[in-house]
Write an enzyme that holds these catalytic residues in place. Sequence first.
Site, short mmCIF file in Angstrom:
data_model
loop_
_atom_site.label_atom_id
_atom_site.label_comp_id
_atom_site.label_asym_id
_atom_site.label_seq_id
_atom_site.Cartn_x
_atom_site.Cartn_y
_atom_site.Cartn_z
N LYS A 110 0.83 -1.21 0.00
CA LYS A 110 0.00 0.00 0.00
C LYS A 110 0.86 1.26 0.00
O LYS A 110 0.55 2.23 -0.69
CB LYS A 110 -0.96 -0.02 1.19
CG LYS A 110 -2.10 -1.01 1.00
CD LYS A 110 -2.96 -1.12 2.23
CE LYS A 110 -4.13 -2.07 1.99
NZ LYS A 110 -4.89 -2.32 3.22
N LYS A 189 -3.92 -9.22 -9.89
CA LYS A 189 -5.07 -9.37 -9.00
C LYS A 189 -6.05 -8.21 -9.20
O LYS A 189 -5.62 -7.05 -9.27
CB LYS A 189 -4.58 -9.38 -7.54
CG LYS A 189 -5.71 -9.53 -6.54
CD LYS A 189 -5.24 -9.32 -5.12
CE LYS A 189 -5.22 -7.85 -4.74
NZ LYS A 189 -5.21 -7.57 -3.31
N LYS A 192 -9.35 -2.53 -6.35
CA LYS A 192 -9.77 -1.13 -6.51
C LYS A 192 -8.55 -0.24 -6.76
O LYS A 192 -8.57 0.63 -7.60
CB LYS A 192 -10.45 -0.64 -5.21
CG LYS A 192 -11.85 -1.17 -5.01
CD LYS A 192 -12.35 -0.98 -3.57
CE LYS A 192 -12.38 -2.30 -2.83
NZ LYS A 192 -13.27 -2.39 -1.68
P1 TYM Z 1 -11.09 -5.96 0.99
O1 TYM Z 1 -12.16 -4.96 1.27
O2 TYM Z 1 -9.88 -5.51 0.26
O3 TYM Z 1 -11.69 -7.16 0.17
C1 TYM Z 1 -12.83 -7.87 0.63
C2 TYM Z 1 -12.67 -9.35 0.32
O4 TYM Z 1 -12.55 -9.53 -1.09
C3 TYM Z 1 -11.42 -10.34 -1.36
N1 TYM Z 1 -10.83 -9.94 -2.64
C4 TYM Z 1 -10.48 -10.80 -3.60
N2 TYM Z 1 -10.57 -12.15 -3.68
C5 TYM Z 1 -10.13 -12.74 -4.81
N3 TYM Z 1 -9.63 -12.05 -5.86
C6 TYM Z 1 -9.52 -10.70 -5.83
N4 TYM Z 1 -9.03 -10.04 -6.88
C7 TYM Z 1 -9.95 -10.02 -4.66
N5 TYM Z 1 -9.99 -8.71 -4.29
C8 TYM Z 1 -10.53 -8.69 -3.05
C9 TYM Z 1 -10.45 -10.07 -0.22
O5 TYM Z 1 -9.53 -11.12 -0.08
C10 TYM Z 1 -11.40 -9.96 0.95
O6 TYM Z 1 -11.70 -11.23 1.50
N6 TYM Z 1 -8.70 -6.40 5.34
C11 TYM Z 1 -9.91 -6.79 4.62
C12 TYM Z 1 -11.18 -6.38 5.32
C13 TYM Z 1 -11.28 -6.86 6.72
C14 TYM Z 1 -11.48 -8.21 7.14
C15 TYM Z 1 -11.51 -8.17 8.57
C16 TYM Z 1 -11.64 -9.42 6.47
C17 TYM Z 1 -11.19 -6.08 7.82
N7 TYM Z 1 -11.32 -6.87 8.94
C18 TYM Z 1 -11.69 -9.32 9.31
C19 TYM Z 1 -11.83 -10.59 7.22
C20 TYM Z 1 -11.85 -10.52 8.64
C21 TYM Z 1 -9.87 -6.13 3.25
O7 TYM Z 1 -9.26 -5.12 3.07
O8 TYM Z 1 -10.66 -6.71 2.34
#
Ligand code: TYM
Length: 320
Positions: A110, A189, A192
């Site tokens: 990031k 991957k 956003k």
């Molecule tokens: P975030 O908001 O970036 O993404 C949400 C979920 O989508 C999955 N994801 C993907 N899976 C496969 N291929 C992709 N290209 C792809 N892009 C996104 C992410 O793996 C995620 O599961 N840190 C987390 C949010 C969070 C969280 C938590 C998750 C905060 N606290 C506790 C689980 C448990 C995040 O930024 O996800």
Amino acid sequence: MRILSGIQPSGALHIGNYFGMMRPAIDLQGAGEAFYFIADYHALTSLRDPVALRALSRGVAVDFLACGLDPSRATLFRQSDVPQVTELAWILNTVAPMGLLERAHSYKDKVARGLPASAGLFTYPVLMAADILIYDSDVVPVGRDQKQHVEITRDLATKMNETFGPILKLPEPRIQTATATVPGLDGQKMSKSYGNTIEIFGEEKETRKRVMSIVTDSTPVEAPKNADASAIFQLFSLVASPNESAEMRAAFEQGGRGYGDFKKQLFAALWEYFAPFRQRREELLAQPDHIDEVLAAGARRANSAADDVMGRVRQAVGLR
Ligand code: TYM
């Protein structure tokens, strides 16, 4: 079994979110007690626009419901409706080794992409650990990019248990192999922050344009093509039936069809796949009170579960 996952309201949801986390989470909602939340505290590490944050948080709730989250089976809530989670994050911070956080690749990625290197961004995995541990979660459905965060969560829980006695439950990540990393328009991957997404609820014209802009190699129309190396084929296989995927694979290998043709086929399949969700979303958008009720009921249930664990933690560390 407690199932927990979260999603950041930092932009419009994309099909990587859907196949990587939302669909697996929805599939699991009947398998135990499911807690799914909108990670608005986490989104503050990248989004500093209060109006947008509020709107996006609500938008994630609508979109998750439209995609099939059933509020009678799963608890849907905003992370910030359970502020105790920041208290647990603080307590975890006091035992979190610096080296553990310094090894977290999402922080390095990031910062390399230009996000401000704040303390909040650095300790992001600690808040995420608190999210998971405060609900005594057993299983955490996520995409592959979150795997290390769940491992850090286990390390922090172990550290707490060694220091204060057995108070926290160790969670397991649940990653679907076939959808662990959904590729974006450029084959990296889908994310956003890479600007390579296909939104779940994008406009038709824009979605078609995005699909048509998928990056391809210069293999001529007549030549055989490698399906497995192509984001077109990988995305198609997510939204098509096994037969349709096998047909596209054969057409790739045979040669004689150009990438543009395959992209049109992908767009049509994608548009059709999400059609029932678009319909449901329109209905939900017309019922704002229903969304408020779902989030309020979710906040009550999540608070009660979090209070149980926090009672135990405060007692164990000496705060009560
Ligand atoms: P975030 O908001 O970036 O993404 C949400 C979920 O989508 C999955 N994801 C993907 N899976 C496969 N291929 C992709 N290209 C792809 N892009 C996104 C992410 O793996 C995620 O599961 N840190 C987390 C949010 C969070 C969280 C938590 C998750 C905060 N606290 C506790 C689980 C448990 C995040 O930024 O996800």
